[in-house]
Design a protein around this motif. Structure first.
Motif, short mmCIF file in Angstrom:
data_model
loop_
_atom_site.label_atom_id
_atom_site.label_comp_id
_atom_site.label_asym_id
_atom_site.label_seq_id
_atom_site.Cartn_x
_atom_site.Cartn_y
_atom_site.Cartn_z
N THR A 268 85.86 40.70 -10.24
CA THR A 268 85.80 41.80 -11.20
C THR A 268 86.03 41.27 -12.61
O THR A 268 86.60 40.20 -12.80
CB THR A 268 86.90 42.87 -10.93
N VAL A 276 87.79 48.38 -14.95
CA VAL A 276 87.59 47.22 -14.08
C VAL A 276 86.16 47.29 -13.52
O VAL A 276 85.79 48.26 -12.87
CB VAL A 276 88.63 47.18 -12.94
N ARG A 277 85.37 46.29 -13.82
CA ARG A 277 83.96 46.31 -13.41
C ARG A 277 83.73 45.29 -12.29
O ARG A 277 84.10 44.13 -12.42
CB ARG A 277 83.09 45.96 -14.63
N ARG A 278 83.11 45.76 -11.23
CA ARG A 278 82.84 44.86 -10.12
C ARG A 278 81.70 43.93 -10.48
O ARG A 278 80.71 44.35 -11.09
CB ARG A 278 82.44 45.65 -8.87
N ARG A 279 81.82 42.69 -10.07
CA ARG A 279 80.71 41.73 -10.28
C ARG A 279 79.60 42.00 -9.26
O ARG A 279 79.87 42.49 -8.15
CB ARG A 279 81.20 40.30 -10.07
#
Ligand SMILES: O=C(O)CCC(=O)C(=O)O
Ligand SMILES: [Fe+2]
Length: 335
Positions: A268, A276-279
């Motif tokens: 992330t 929070v951004r997921r890859r």
């Protein structure tokens, strides 16, 4: 070594450079000689029209000569065909180059959003996923096009022919440099993959561009400075840059020479607003132009291999040959 002649095309108000290449001559030197002559006489190196004119002429002259394949032929292909094709292909696709400097530290970062459309990106990802043969291993994967680097001489390997740019790559070539890149690297980052902090070796490469495709990812630019009274305490400055899909980034100046760049291995990224951004799967295309002569004058003894060499500092160069390992060309890593 070079036989070159200049003639003026008064009708088109363009200067035409004619050049003949002797056999067994370093292709990059030959190209550099053309560039110098051209710069001296035409003073408009970045005008793609003029560049086109020169290379069309050069190409026609070369066509008259039928030689057995050798390094010079590989060079001619790269000098003559690619820039014309790349400029034409990008224009045909309705694209233009519109890079602007990002007003942040590090200085020297140039940027263009939407270098290609969503649809174009989707077609490319289809090709990457279904039509290319990737190495079988985990983590970041790389495919290389163009010249192969000789890690002993820090120059183009004259024994390995230029690996032609595939059709899908041609409209994606930045045209601002006035000549095509010497080396292009397509990389796939599955979620969680990264690239260690590094500078692309100063003496080997000049300009550097990177196109991002697929999912966004945070890149860390870092610079450390000796700030203590005795110059012994090190302070680290880190700037995060969000590599958004379809954006083209150019690293020049400070961002190229005086800051390292890298992507953390993690699943992330945390954005500035706390999200929070997921890859997800990301692809990047890195374009490199060989520096001729292979000497950098930036003087940065922490990051520059030329400066270190001049000081007699031996630094470990942790690189692997293209395709053999997980690194991407000639990089100097700092962790
Ligand atoms: O993946 C990227 O955008 C950049 C990769 C990189 O730093 C490199 O290839 O040297
Ligand atoms: Fe890099």
């Amino acid at each position: 070594m070079h036989r070159m002649a200049l003639s003026k095309d008064y009708h088109n108000e363009r200067i035409i450079l004619k050049s003949k290449q002797e056999e067994h001559i370093n292709p990059v030197q030959h190209h550099a000689a053309i560039e110098t002559l051209y710069q001296e006489h035409a003073k408009a190196i970045f005008d793609p029209q003029i560049y086109l004119q020169i290379h069309i002429n050069y190409d026609e002259e070369e066509k008259l000569k039928r030689r057995k394949p050798n390094i010079a032929d590989a060079t001619n292909r790269r000098i003559s065909t690619s820039p014309i094709k790349a400029i034409r292909k990008r224009k045909e696709s309705g694209y233009s180059s519109n890079m602007e400097e990002v007003p942040i530290q590090p200085r020297g970062l140039f940027w263009q959003n939407d270098f290609i459309t969503h649809e174009h990106e989707a077609r490319l990802i289809q090709i990457f996923q279904n039509e290319l043969e990737w190495p079988e291993r985990s983590g970041r994967l790389s495919l290389h096009y163009g010249y192969t680097f000789d890690y002993k001489t820090f120059g183009v390997d004259p024994n390995v022919p230029f690996k032609e740019f595939p059709e899908w790559l041609v409209p994606l070539i930045p045209t601002r440099e006035g000549r095509p890149p010497d080396q292009v690297c397509l990389q796939h980052y599955p979620p969680g993959a990264g690239i260690p902090p590094h500078v692309d070796t100063h003496s080997a490469y000049d300009q550097l561009y990177a196109l991002s495709l697929g999912a966004p990812v945070m890149m860390q630019f870092a610079r450390s400075s000796d700030t203590g009274p005795d110059g012994d305490s090190e302070q680290k400055e880190v700037v995060e840059v969000d590599l958004t899909p379809r954006s083209m980034m150019q690293m020049s100046g400070d961002s190229r020479l005086h800051w390292t760049h890298g992507i953390k291995k993690r699943k992330t990224d945390t954005l500035r607003d706390g999200t929070v951004r997921r890859r997800d799967d990301r692809w990047s295309i890195t374009y490199r132009w060989v520096r001729e002569p292979a000497v950098c004058n930036c003087g940065n003894t922490k990051l520059c291999d030329t400066a270190q060499q001049q000081l007699g500092i031996e630094r470990e160069l942790r690189w692997k040959k293209a395709g053999e390992g997980t690194t991407v060309g000639l990089l100097q890593k700092f962790e």
